[in-house]
Design a protein around this motif. Sequence first.
Motif, PDB file in Angstrom:
ATOM      1  N   HIS A 248       3.774 -50.812  56.642  1.00 49.60           N
ATOM      2  CA  HIS A 248       2.540 -51.536  56.323  1.00 49.60           C
ATOM      3  C   HIS A 248       1.795 -51.954  57.594  1.00 49.60           C
ATOM      4  O   HIS A 248       0.597 -51.713  57.746  1.00 49.60           O
ATOM      5  CB  HIS A 248       2.897 -52.770  55.481  1.00 49.60           C
ATOM      6  CG  HIS A 248       1.735 -53.632  55.101  1.00 49.60           C
ATOM      7  ND1 HIS A 248       1.119 -53.538  53.876  1.00 49.60           N
ATOM      8  CD2 HIS A 248       1.058 -54.586  55.783  1.00 49.60           C
ATOM      9  CE1 HIS A 248       0.126 -54.414  53.818  1.00 49.60           C
ATOM     10  NE2 HIS A 248       0.070 -55.069  54.971  1.00 49.60           N
ATOM     11  N   ALA A 301       0.353 -49.907  44.173  1.00 49.49           N
ATOM     12  CA  ALA A 301      -1.061 -49.550  44.383  1.00 49.49           C
ATOM     13  C   ALA A 301      -1.391 -48.250  43.658  1.00 49.49           C
ATOM     14  O   ALA A 301      -1.945 -47.313  44.237  1.00 49.49           O
ATOM     15  CB  ALA A 301      -1.337 -49.433  45.875  1.00 49.49           C
ATOM     16  N   ARG A 356      -8.617 -50.151  51.603  1.00 49.02           N
ATOM     17  CA  ARG A 356      -7.338 -50.793  51.344  1.00 49.02           C
ATOM     18  C   ARG A 356      -6.245 -49.741  51.298  1.00 49.02           C
ATOM     19  O   ARG A 356      -6.469 -48.645  50.779  1.00 49.02           O
ATOM     20  CB  ARG A 356      -7.376 -51.490  49.970  1.00 49.02           C
ATOM     21  CG  ARG A 356      -8.020 -52.845  50.010  1.00 49.02           C
ATOM     22  CD  ARG A 356      -7.185 -53.712  50.857  1.00 49.02           C
ATOM     23  NE  ARG A 356      -7.524 -55.100  50.772  1.00 49.02           N
ATOM     24  CZ  ARG A 356      -6.822 -56.044  51.416  1.00 49.02           C
ATOM     25  NH1 ARG A 356      -5.787 -55.706  52.158  1.00 49.02           N
ATOM     26  NH2 ARG A 356      -7.160 -57.291  51.335  1.00 49.02           N
ATOM     27  N   MET A 357      -5.068 -50.107  51.784  1.00 46.51           N
ATOM     28  CA  MET A 357      -3.948 -49.189  51.643  1.00 46.51           C
ATOM     29  C   MET A 357      -3.675 -48.935  50.162  1.00 46.51           C
ATOM     30  O   MET A 357      -3.766 -49.854  49.354  1.00 46.51           O
ATOM     31  CB  MET A 357      -2.679 -49.827  52.222  1.00 46.51           C
ATOM     32  CG  MET A 357      -2.616 -49.855  53.705  1.00 46.51           C
ATOM     33  SD  MET A 357      -1.161 -50.804  54.201  1.00 46.51           S
ATOM     34  CE  MET A 357      -1.906 -51.983  55.307  1.00 46.51           C
ATOM     35  N   THR A 358      -3.301 -47.689  49.861  1.00 45.04           N
ATOM     36  CA  THR A 358      -2.770 -47.415  48.519  1.00 45.04           C
ATOM     37  C   THR A 358      -1.239 -47.503  48.653  1.00 45.04           C
ATOM     38  O   THR A 358      -0.762 -48.467  49.231  1.00 45.04           O
ATOM     39  CB  THR A 358      -3.260 -46.038  48.025  1.00 45.04           C
ATOM     40  OG1 THR A 358      -2.902 -45.046  48.988  1.00 45.04           O
ATOM     41  CG2 THR A 358      -4.766 -46.039  47.827  1.00 45.04           C
ATOM     42  N   THR A 460      -0.460 -53.612  47.862  1.00 50.37           N
ATOM     43  CA  THR A 460      -0.233 -52.300  48.461  1.00 50.37           C
ATOM     44  C   THR A 460       1.212 -51.870  48.210  1.00 50.37           C
ATOM     45  O   THR A 460       2.096 -52.702  48.032  1.00 50.37           O
ATOM     46  CB  THR A 460      -0.489 -52.342  49.981  1.00 50.37           C
ATOM     47  OG1 THR A 460       0.477 -53.206  50.589  1.00 50.37           O
ATOM     48  CG2 THR A 460      -1.874 -52.870  50.301  1.00 50.37           C
TER      49      THR A 460
END
Lengths: 478, 441
Positions: A248, A301, A356-358, A460
């Motif tokens: 992350h 996510a 945004r991170m998936t 996430t």
Amino acid sequence: MFELLNKCIDSAVGSGASYADARILISKSRTISSKDGDLEEFNDSENMGVGIRALVGSSWGFYATYDLSDSSLIKAGQKAFLIAEASSKVPGRNFPLADVPIVQDEYITPHEQNPFVVSSSDQVNLLVDATYLMKKQGSSVASGRLNFWDTEKWFASSQGHEIYQNIIESGGGISSLSIGDGETQIRSYPQSFGEYRTGGWEVIESFKFLDHTERLVEESSRLLTAPQCPEGTRDLILEGSQLALQIHESVGHAIELDRILGWEAAYAGTSHLQLDKLNEHRYGSSIMNIVADATLPGALATFKYDDEGTPAQRVDIVKEGIWTGVLTGRDSAAIAGVSPGGMVRADGYGRLPMVRMTNVGLLPGDSSLEEIISSTDDGVYMETNRSWSIDDLRLNFQFGCEVGWLVKNGKITDMVKNPTYTGITPNFWGSMDMLAGEKEWVFWGTPNCGKGQPSQVGHTGHPASPARFKDVRIGVRG
Amino acid sequence: MNIWENLIEDFEKALPSDVQCELKMINSTESLTRFANSHIHQNVEEEITDVYLTIHLNGKTKNMNFNITSMKSAKDIIEKALSGIENNPEDITWPGLADKNNSFNGLKEISPEDPDLRAKKVKEFIDQGKDFNAAGYCSSNVSNVFVWNSNGLNSADTATGAFLDGIFRSETSAGSSHIGNKNLNEIDASNVGKEAYQIARESQNPEDIDPGTYEVILGPDAVSTILVFLSVYGFNAKSKVDGTSPIEIDSNQFDTKLTLIDDPFAEGALNFKIDSSGSKKTKTNIILEGVPKSFFHTRRTSKELKDKNTFHEMFGWGDSFGGIGTNLYLKPGETKKDEMISNVKKGIYINEFWYCRVLDPITQVVTGLNRNGSYLIEDGKITKPVGRLRFTQSFMKSLSQDNVVSVGSENRFADSEFGEGILNVPMLHLKEFNFTGGVSG
């Protein structure tokens, strides 16, 4: 709902916006927390509103309101346009929005038991029983937490999107804190701050909290008298949830295109990655394969469309150690000349959608934790995150874990407390030489990723299995 | 506001007589203009009207929050809140509702600022360093809070705030500055821009220095981060209840040069004068000449610790967080910045901390980094800019007896890891601060 959204959008476009999109959300959430066998907090939340985004030249304007009356929706469209017009007084260079398919569709998170239909007493009792048990077993502070979200979103754009999604997320965790002479030690399950996934009450049932209370209490208590984690350079073995946070912080945020383009420079920071090195830069060792995959069933996510109406996708980020991909939105993708990846989401109707991170995860290798430990002569195995810090280029990091275990000549020997490790992103990932396989690959979820101004909290996912890193500096203390 | 008056009327009618009830409403307009690469790239405004309900019946409690749009009727909400409450465990720390004599009314009608004025402030900032890359934000907000309870308490207050926070970047450096005020018109954007630009210019081509223990001079934003960590993990009485606070009241834990006061009624204070129980706040001494004098209490923590309530319950935060002060002033000293620097034999000036995290709450050992302007000071003079350093340092020890050499003579509202506008602080000169890593790890 689409009729309401189109009133808003028509008002923005009628005022002069070249593009507008809008989302109506009905967001339900539930928080339950328990301490020492008592109910500490039970809160149900529900809100509803609209957020509209308008583009004027190269400048965005965003306006959100709880008021869904006709007059308010028309005013919201006008306000979004006026805010974009104010932005255009300090303009950037013009850009087109990257093309995406224009779809009308709907999606509901697959789930067995909606957590808002399950008896709230069962939810409270599970947590209260777990913390009661831990307190009885000797925990100084036994705590637990459950969170549920049921979010209905309607999205429409001036290009013709009409998408309905109902995303259901569940998660939680328990922990035992032991307080000693001038120190505290903690053990948590399934991971620190809890484990979160898309799905219903069945997610919580799968954790089987009550089977883990005794171990948490025993370990948190034993840590008080355990020796300090030794300082020095050793092999480091990371358990999956700690590796998930490592991904992350040192990969997920670094590959956000808005950061790379400097859009987050003043707050969250930028990135050590430079776009002209895409497909060339060595991120890590040849067993490092990272993908961003918003289609993984059950991961936190996972959705069908992002908050710009772009379809969810699986995108290669690092292939055999080489950096190959970024997290994008329609505007950032157009500016950088890459494909839009469906990675833009907002925290509620009142926040601007942003990159945004998936589910940014490390693909499994061909080893196992058992094999990794048995092939390590001198190392430390660390479990469960306790602290995390990384610089604003996502290069220099330091993590602390709840517990460490010395590994000598292929065997776990002693427990050590306050284990920490520090490193520099490409060196660290370059030192990864063993990676556990699919059987130990878990879809870890992070429900508290902060980004943006005003602040947004993102959910996430980070699939990961345990891995080994060679010659890492461990045991840093103040 | 009519919405609030109607809401109280509806809830009073729908509420069974044996139920204790606390009702709150937050009505706010928050606007924020963000810039990066020297242009405005995000610009947002949100209008909310959120309602928070606490119901207590036969020893059991339930909380709900919702916004006006999602609410069908007061009757429906009360029914939902009461549904299943009998199956909840007893709320053994229920502290009761706030006394009606704690009511306070500071409500004012104030209109939100125009986006054009924020754009103007952003341009004034950017114009101070056209050869560098500017990024940051300019925000303004108007917030009204209302609290009513079935004891007869009825309180309301209004708060406004405006902030400009920005950096300039070159290829090798960055410099930041920050300002806060009740009124956007009062923000001197040019001055903030000049300060950030000067730091960025003077920080170019930084050199790496060895980690180790150094004297430090901390700018207001770095000081603010230390104090906000001690507030959340130390002075927050919830952490004392949980056994994780290092704070001991009336002990000599801090340097005698430090006095920290929470004063919601100070001129220019930015935050509410009531807490989320609806009680009028009071001026509270937190540290007096190095001696901790009070925790930040909520009704629950004051009951659990059998201590006097200090009215620090936070709007929008649950009981599991506890409370902190939001109008905190660290008393200025008499040392000007130049004099502070001239008193350093070998040390580091740090403008801002970044990504600080607690390793252990009870020792307050925290790790983090520096950014946006750091310099080496040798023999009383700034000699060169320095690069990234990682510190691992107990924040308690950093402010302990005899570790504070001097306190700056000028205060300002400072940003911190956990937000802006809650701390008004000067610079600090500290004798020892422990850096554990450099650029290479």
